[in-house]
Design a protein around this motif. Structure first.
Motif, mmCIF file in Angstrom:
data_model
loop_
_atom_site.group_PDB
_atom_site.id
_atom_site.type_symbol
_atom_site.label_atom_id
_atom_site.label_comp_id
_atom_site.label_asym_id
_atom_site.label_seq_id
_atom_site.Cartn_x
_atom_site.Cartn_y
_atom_site.Cartn_z
ATOM 1 N N LEU A 1 0.815 -1.219 0.000
ATOM 2 C CA LEU A 1 0.000 0.000 0.000
ATOM 3 C C LEU A 1 0.845 1.264 0.000
ATOM 4 O O LEU A 1 1.900 1.308 0.622
ATOM 5 C CB LEU A 1 -0.899 0.051 1.243
ATOM 6 C CG LEU A 1 -1.718 -1.185 1.624
ATOM 7 C CD1 LEU A 1 -2.532 -0.883 2.873
ATOM 8 C CD2 LEU A 1 -2.622 -1.592 0.479
ATOM 9 N N ILE A 2 0.348 2.265 -0.682
ATOM 10 C CA ILE A 2 0.839 3.631 -0.542
ATOM 11 C C ILE A 2 -0.301 4.449 0.056
ATOM 12 O O ILE A 2 -1.436 4.377 -0.423
ATOM 13 C CB ILE A 2 1.289 4.222 -1.895
ATOM 14 C CG1 ILE A 2 2.636 3.615 -2.288
ATOM 15 C CG2 ILE A 2 1.384 5.737 -1.823
ATOM 16 C CD1 ILE A 2 3.150 4.103 -3.621
ATOM 17 N N VAL A 3 0.009 5.187 1.103
ATOM 18 C CA VAL A 3 -1.022 5.904 1.850
ATOM 19 C C VAL A 3 -0.739 7.401 1.829
ATOM 20 O O VAL A 3 0.391 7.830 2.058
ATOM 21 C CB VAL A 3 -1.083 5.418 3.319
ATOM 22 C CG1 VAL A 3 -2.246 6.082 4.051
ATOM 23 C CG2 VAL A 3 -1.192 3.897 3.376
ATOM 24 N N GLN A 4 -1.772 8.156 1.530
ATOM 25 C CA GLN A 4 -1.686 9.607 1.622
ATOM 26 C C GLN A 4 -2.731 10.067 2.634
ATOM 27 O O GLN A 4 -3.894 9.660 2.564
ATOM 28 C CB GLN A 4 -1.936 10.265 0.263
ATOM 29 C CG GLN A 4 -1.604 11.753 0.252
ATOM 30 C CD GLN A 4 -1.504 12.310 -1.167
ATOM 31 O OE1 GLN A 4 -1.968 11.697 -2.110
ATOM 32 N NE2 GLN A 4 -0.903 13.473 -1.312
ATOM 33 N N VAL A 5 -2.323 10.914 3.574
ATOM 34 C CA VAL A 5 -3.188 11.329 4.678
ATOM 35 C C VAL A 5 -3.435 12.824 4.598
ATOM 36 O O VAL A 5 -2.497 13.629 4.626
ATOM 37 C CB VAL A 5 -2.553 10.977 6.039
ATOM 38 C CG1 VAL A 5 -3.476 11.417 7.180
ATOM 39 C CG2 VAL A 5 -2.257 9.483 6.126
#
Length: 353
Positions: free
Chosen positions: A259-263
């Protein structure tokens, strides 16, 4: 002018129909047309005939709500519809008198015309005291306290709740589950109870964003993912590549799903360029899926773009972050539980239609 809350089914089954066709209204499909009713007693008789096995208290309650829809609402009043399916809020303006539709669906007959002004206002953009007013277990109710009408109109024009004005005519009310903030101006009608689960979720969200705003939210999301079995690497402050967390399964975090996560913890909705940036990062870094944490929800354009990427990117809004927090709370680090102390309770379930 005033403001009303009108729900669209206990599971939101009338929501899209109401939005697409410009209606607001109650269920109570077994009750005949109220067009010839001139008093609330007339409505009560129709309810008694339509729902003969209901208790006298239920008949009075249903009649009060239908009477409000039939007679007390005025053209130009605001109507708010909390959306079950997206956890957002729609706000519109009433355009017509009461109408009884000859619709094959019995739950789509008692209506008023509405022009929907906002259909995707994130709950995180509404302050907790006003959210509490939208949590009443009632299909139709008037929202009066905490300068509600002014604030809802501000949400239409500015996209966010400015809070009650100093010296507003209605007193400020500190919300608790035992302090109703909605009423029907009906001495025979008990003020509607509150949806405790909705109230709890909104309360947790309010405390959560206070304790974990900005980059601290990235750490919280990483902790939740670790509790779900992922190995996470946080990029931390100072990076500008659209990646806040990299996560994967296995002892090294290299196994799929990767996963790549952007918050995004701000109250404003996330736009479509942010979605495009995250989608591009998946291919560049060889990730399987993307997670976009959008605390303030999504713009309409971003939502539309995500429809074409539904198997590549998942979105967690404020409600979903709270749900994930509740699911994994027991295995979260002690420091998180200290900053956000929660207690699980059981209560009888009830649903408003």
């Amino acid at each position: 002018m005033t403001a009303w809350m009108v729900r669209a089914g206990s599971a939101g089954e009338r929501e899209q129909w109401a939005l697409d066709n410009g209606y607001t209204g109650a269920g109570y499909g077994d009750v005949d047309s109220l067009a010839d009713c001139v008093t609330r007693e007339d409505v009560t008789r129709k309810v008694s005939l339509g729902i003969p096995n209901s208790s006298s208290g239920a008949v009075k309650n249903f009649a009060a709500q239908l009477w409000a829809l039939k007679d007390r609402m005025e053209i130009g009043d605001l109507v708010v519809m909390p959306l079950k399916r997206t956890s957002e809020v729609a706000i519109g303006s009433i355009d017509s008198e009461y109408t009884y539709l000859d619709d094959p669906d019995p739950q789509r007959r008692h209506v008023r015309r509405v022009t929907w002004k906002v259909t995707d206002l994130a709950r995180s953009r509404i302050k907790q005291d006003l959210l509490y007013s939208l949590g009443a277990f009632s299909t139709v109710c008037q929202i009066q306290r905490n300068d509600a009408e002014y604030r809802l109109r501000a949400c239409i024009s500015g996209g966010a709740d400015p809070g009650a004005r100093v010296g507003s005519s209605k007193p400020m009310l500190v919300p608790t589950p035992s302090t109703p903030t909605v009423r029907m101006d009906d001495p025979e009608l008990v003020e509607p109870p509150v949806d405790v689960s909705r109230y709890a979720a909104d309360s947790i969200a309010s405390r959560l964003i206070e304790a974990f705003s900005g980059h601290k939210m990235e750490g919280l999301i990483a902790d939740i993912l670790r509790s779900a079995g992922y190995v996470c690497t946080e990029h931390g402050e100072g990076t500008d590549d659209g990646i806040d967390i990299v996560a994967g399964k296995g002892i090294l975090g290299l196994e799929p799903p990767r996963l790549i996560v952007q918050v995004k913890s701000q109250a404003s909705p996330v736009d479509s360029p942010t979605v495009s940036q995250l989608h591009g990062s998946l291919a560049i870094h060889g990730a399987d899926q993307g997670l976009l944490v959008a605390w303030g929800g999504l713009t309409r354009q971003a939502r539309k773009l995500l429809e074409s990427q539904r198997f590549a990117i998942r979105v967690w809004d404020a409600d979903e972050v709270v749900a994930q927090l509740q699911e994994h709370y027991g295995s979260l680090p002690a420091r998180v539980r200290r900053e956000l102390p929660l207690k699980q309770i059981w209560t009888l379930a009830d649903e408003a239609g």
